[in-house]
Scaffold this motif. Structure first.
Motif, PDB file in Angstrom:
ATOM      1  N   LEU A 189       0.834  -1.204   0.000  1.00  0.00           N
ATOM      2  CA  LEU A 189       0.000   0.000   0.000  1.00  0.00           C
ATOM      3  C   LEU A 189       0.872   1.259   0.000  1.00  0.00           C
ATOM      4  CD1 LEU A 189      -2.737  -1.053   2.588  1.00  0.00           C
ATOM      5  CD2 LEU A 189      -3.018  -0.826   0.117  1.00  0.00           C
ATOM      6  N   LEU A 224       2.017   1.816  -3.565  1.00  0.00           N
ATOM      7  CA  LEU A 224       0.929   2.324  -4.405  1.00  0.00           C
ATOM      8  C   LEU A 224       0.628   3.788  -4.095  1.00  0.00           C
ATOM      9  CD1 LEU A 224      -1.510  -0.735  -4.270  1.00  0.00           C
ATOM     10  CD2 LEU A 224      -0.037  -0.058  -6.180  1.00  0.00           C
ATOM     11  N   ALA A 225       0.672   4.136  -2.792  1.00  0.00           N
ATOM     12  CA  ALA A 225       0.388   5.517  -2.400  1.00  0.00           C
ATOM     13  C   ALA A 225       1.507   6.456  -2.847  1.00  0.00           C
ATOM     14  CB  ALA A 225       0.191   5.598  -0.893  1.00  0.00           C
ATOM     15  N   TRP A 283      -0.999   6.210  -7.109  1.00  0.00           N
ATOM     16  CA  TRP A 283      -2.109   5.416  -7.647  1.00  0.00           C
ATOM     17  C   TRP A 283      -3.286   5.351  -6.686  1.00  0.00           C
ATOM     18  CZ3 TRP A 283       1.658   0.984  -9.421  1.00  0.00           C
ATOM     19  CH2 TRP A 283       2.373   1.437 -10.536  1.00  0.00           C
ATOM     20  N   ILE A 284      -3.010   5.451  -5.400  1.00  0.00           N
ATOM     21  CA  ILE A 284      -4.083   5.442  -4.405  1.00  0.00           C
ATOM     22  C   ILE A 284      -3.769   6.494  -3.349  1.00  0.00           C
ATOM     23  CG2 ILE A 284      -4.565   2.977  -4.717  1.00  0.00           C
ATOM     24  CD1 ILE A 284      -3.153   2.507  -1.996  1.00  0.00           C
ATOM     25  N   GLU A 285      -4.767   6.791  -2.522  1.00  0.00           N
ATOM     26  CA  GLU A 285      -4.581   7.628  -1.340  1.00  0.00           C
ATOM     27  C   GLU A 285      -5.001   6.827  -0.116  1.00  0.00           C
ATOM     28  OE1 GLU A 285      -5.089  12.300  -2.506  1.00  0.00           O
ATOM     29  OE2 GLU A 285      -6.911  11.121  -2.236  1.00  0.00           O
ATOM     30  N   VAL A 286      -4.259   6.981   0.963  1.00  0.00           N
ATOM     31  CA  VAL A 286      -4.599   6.279   2.204  1.00  0.00           C
ATOM     32  C   VAL A 286      -4.655   7.295   3.333  1.00  0.00           C
ATOM     33  CG1 VAL A 286      -3.634   4.052   1.529  1.00  0.00           C
ATOM     34  CG2 VAL A 286      -2.149   5.731   2.615  1.00  0.00           C
ATOM     35  N   LEU A 303     -14.652   1.369  -4.657  1.00  0.00           N
ATOM     36  CA  LEU A 303     -14.005   2.244  -5.632  1.00  0.00           C
ATOM     37  C   LEU A 303     -15.032   3.059  -6.422  1.00  0.00           C
ATOM     38  CD1 LEU A 303     -11.218  -0.096  -7.058  1.00  0.00           C
ATOM     39  CD2 LEU A 303     -10.859   2.041  -5.799  1.00  0.00           C
ATOM     40  N   ARG A 353     -14.125   5.885  -0.696  1.00  0.00           N
ATOM     41  CA  ARG A 353     -13.333   5.307  -1.784  1.00  0.00           C
ATOM     42  C   ARG A 353     -11.942   4.898  -1.304  1.00  0.00           C
ATOM     43  NH1 ARG A 353     -13.896   9.206  -4.836  1.00  0.00           N
ATOM     44  NH2 ARG A 353     -11.852  10.185  -4.586  1.00  0.00           N
ATOM     45  N   ARG A 354     -11.382   5.639  -0.343  1.00  0.00           N
ATOM     46  CA  ARG A 354     -10.042   5.306   0.145  1.00  0.00           C
ATOM     47  C   ARG A 354     -10.007   3.998   0.925  1.00  0.00           C
ATOM     48  NH1 ARG A 354      -9.752  11.007   0.566  1.00  0.00           N
ATOM     49  NH2 ARG A 354     -10.486  11.049   2.713  1.00  0.00           N
ATOM     50  N   VAL A 403      -9.059  -0.070  -1.764  1.00  0.00           N
ATOM     51  CA  VAL A 403      -7.818  -0.797  -2.054  1.00  0.00           C
ATOM     52  C   VAL A 403      -7.177  -1.361  -0.783  1.00  0.00           C
ATOM     53  CG1 VAL A 403      -5.488  -0.598  -3.004  1.00  0.00           C
ATOM     54  CG2 VAL A 403      -7.418   0.476  -4.188  1.00  0.00           C
TER      55      VAL A 403
END
Length: 725
Positions: free
Chosen positions: A224, A227-228, A232-235, A302, A310-311, A314
């Motif tokens: 993760l 990816l962050a 690509w994603i936010e956490v 998602l 949405r967070r 993933v």
């Protein structure tokens, strides 16, 4: 080799990739750029630069009234931060340049309270804000003869200070999650460990699932983080906190499904590897299917528009995917290495091994226990009187679900926090001494097209308007006019959000009366209240979209796994009914027992996704056992054996899963408390009502029709009439 691969993988990922905690973004936007409040905020930044920034409202208060000494402290701080601003600070009122009478005119009507705004750049990191507030606290103590006004209680006779406003609330909220992470992890580990010890009475076995969870977390975290970091994603902290609980709960469940089967086979199979192969073969399908169901259900998040929802997608789905793989590889590897010693001191043995062991000791072999378990008695009841079981369980679940229409929801951010949280105390002081709307004014902007439009008068006529500021013209487009509206109610409350359409309507009407064309497209409403109004709309939309998608995905997976339309329908219907019951019972507990006026607006969607996905896990594990046994025996007997065989492990798994979610209810954050409580109730209903009673009773009533359209050959003594009796 399997164990070494997991060790090498976890070590390599943690060395090469960043930890997920280092990539947390607790300031991430929750609303897309297309939402009205976001567009309004962007317009305000462009046309009214002075409006840009995040305000921290420093509230000064003394019960007996602020005196000249108190005001000198405020003036000293204003001078300090005018000459040497804090990092990220862009504005502070010039209180140090005001004559004393002018500064006293800024006090509340009771002369007890003064507000000093400190404005910081938009997007200022929460850690920086926290450091700034710590520096402010030191400066205030130094200016106040060494007495820290931020440490004083509200009832104190001394000078009291609190930081509130958007910056203060944001900092306190993030701090609550950060402080909760460690305590949540420790509480979850201890709870799972105690429950495993109580269930299996084996210290070694209690550790094996935790080792699997630990490795899964050790692999998921850097994945993760990678990816962050790649963008690509936010956490955020909230997602990682709940992910930890989910890993321990679901991960332990998957491990227990395999362990229970392995333990049972060790009582009839001498060779541990043969027993383990059979256990893995018999349970791997159900574990993989259960994990895949949860992964896809959580991935459906998602589709959410609201960022905080949405967070979750993933981190949750990836964590469950890795945990399912660990349950099918790492946990079996540990069991293969330890063998029967995994269950020490209550080691399972075959009858021959028991007799040989007794012979070596020169004692008679003990007789095997001849006890009917509670699971066997429940299974007999379900098979003998399925209609009675259905009527009673549906009445109980339906009765609890009937309270759902009474549930009240809130999007009030402050109500989620403890009443003793500093920013909430500061807000209370403002509400008592000034207008509560001054904490977060509504920014109203309109493009007048160059025509004379009196926005201020139009807003002052609104019954909920407490104060309307002077109109300002845009920097780039003078036709755009901005007015600040302070409401006479809590700007974070549902009542305030309901006023946003009325504010828009009043401005549109004023523009239309002045002859401005396309008035609807020329109005922008910004500020915290407008943002929460949009958040409510986004949440309602997400529920309408995601809930059907989750049901559809689970239906397709069940159909592919069971090849039965009928079973798919009633398995989904039972978990949806269980969800409604959990929400209804949760409301009764929260409202009548704990005094909550409303439930956080995001709870229904959170609880639905978790309860439907995780509840289907137990259905899959039990129904797959019935399906397999149905090939060898009459359906009534297959139901009896399936319920009896899976009863103990599902009960154990349900208790552990409910316990891990219940840990969330110990946190001082209302949204997590409510989510943990409702989810724990739902898991317990699945464990003790839906799985052992309702689902097998429906299967017994339907008989061979439960398998439709799959063709199931009749077994000796298996007739449709008996199946449905």
């Amino acid at each position: 080799m399997t164990l070494l691969v997991w060790i090498a993988l976890a070590a390599a990922l943690n060395v090469l990739w960043p930890s997920v905690q280092s990539q947390e973004n607790n300031n991430a936007a929750n609303l897309p750029a297309t939402f009205p409040s976001v567009r309004a905020d962007e317009l305000a930044k462009r046309e009214f630069p002075s409006a840009e920034g995040v305000p921290a409202l420093v509230v000064w208060h003394r019960e007996s009234g602020l005196n000249e000494g108190d005001l000198s402290v405020v003036r000293k701080l204003a001078e300090t931060y005018s000459e040497k601003p804090l990092p990220g600070q862009i504005a502070v009122p010039p209180y140090h340049r005001m004559p004393l009478p002018a500064l006293q005119a800024q006090l509340s009507g009771d002369k007890q309270t003064l507000v000093m705004p400190l404005v910081f750049e938009s997007g200022t990191d929460t850690d920086r804000l926290k450091d700034n507030f710590a520096a402010l606290r030191q400066e205030a103590a130094a200016a106040n003869a060494g007495l820290d006004p931020f440490a004083e209680k509200l009832s104190s006779d001394r000078l009291v200070a609190r930081v509130t406003g958007p910056a203060g609330i944001q900092t306190d909220a993030v701090g609550l999650f950060q402080n909760a992470d460690v305590s949540l992890l420790i509480a979850t580990v201890l709870l799972v460990l105690v429950l495993l010890l109580a269930i299996y009475r084996s210290p070694i076995l209690a550790v094996i699932p935790l080792v699997g969870v630990g490795f899964a977390y050790g692999v998921t975290g850097p994945m993760l983080g990678f990816l962050a970091k790649a963008g690509w994603i936010e956490v955020d902290g909230q997602a990682i906190s709940i992910m930890t609980v989910l890993l321990f709960g679901a991960g332990t469940d998957y491990g227990l499904f395999l362990v229970a089967r392995f333990r049972q086979l060790l009582t009839v199979e001498t060779d541990k590897r043969t027993a383990l192969k059979q256990a893995l073969t018999g349970s791997s399908g159900a574990i993989a299917m259960s994990g895949f169901t949860v992964v896809l259900s959580l991935a459906a998040l998602l589709l959410a528009e609201y960022g905080a929802v949405r967070r979750f997608a993933v981190p949750f789905s990836l964590a469950i995917l890795v945990m399912a793989i660990a349950s099918l590889t790492l946990v079996p590897a540990l069991l293969a290495i330890l063998g029967r010693a995994s269950f020490y001191p209550f080691v399972p043995r075959t009858p021959d091994m028991i007799r040989e062991r007794a012979a070596r000791k020169g004692v008679p072999a003990p007789e095997p226990p001849n006890r009917r378990t509670a699971g066997a008695r429940f299974a007999d009841l379900v098979v003998r009187r399925p209609w009675a079981v259905i009527v009673v369980t549906v009445a109980l679940l339906g009765g609890a679900a009937s309270f759902v229409p009474n549930v009240k929801f809130t999007y009030d951010l402050l109500s989620s926090f403890p009443e003793t949280m500093p920013s909430r105390e500061g807000f209370a002081l403002i509400g008592e001494s000034f207008s509560p709307g001054s904490l977060a004014p509504v920014r109203v902007m309109a493009d007048t097209g160059g025509k004379p439009v009196d926005l201020r008068s139009a807003l002052e006529r609104l019954p909920f308007a407490d104060r309307v500021g002077e109109a300002q013209q845009g920097k780039l487009n003078p036709s755009i006019v901005s007015v600040e509206l302070e409401l006479n109610v809590n700007p974070y409350d549902n009542e305030a959000m309901a006023y946003i359409p009325e504010v828009r309507g009043a401005v549109v009407k004023a523009l239309a009366e002045a002859g401005v064309a396309d008035a609807e497209e020329r109005v922008w409403i910004g500020g915290q209240t407008a943002s929460q109004y949009d958040a409510k709309r986004a949440g309602e939309r997400d529920g309408k979209v995601i809930m059907p998608v989750v049901v559809g995905l689970i239906a397709l997976l069940l159909l592919a796994y069971l090849r039965s339309f009928v079973a798919t329908l009633y398995l989904i219907a039972t978990v949806v009914l269980s969800y409604g019951s959990a929400l209804g019972l949760g409301w009764l507990v929260l409202h009548y027992a704990m005094g909550a006026d409303a439930v956080a607006g995001a709870i229904p969607l959170y609880a639905f996704v978790f309860l439907v996905a995780l509840g289907e896990d137990y259905n899959i594990f039990m129904i797959s056992s019935i399906w397999k046994k149905r090939k060898e025996m009459p359906l009534r007997q297959a139901i009896r054996e399936g319920v009896r065989e899976t009863g103990g492990v599902i009960t154990s798994a349900g208790l552990i899963l409910a316990g891990t979610f219940a840990v969330l209810a110990t946190l001082p954050i209302q949204v997590l408390l409510q989510f943990g409580l409702i989810t724990a109730i739902g898991v317990l209903l699945d464990t003790f009502v839906v799985r052992p009673f309702l689902v097998p009773a429906i299967t017994a009533v339907l008989g061979r029709a439960a398998f439709w359209p799959a063709a199931v050959p009749a077994r000796n003594g298996d007739v449709a009439r008996n199946d449905a009796s």
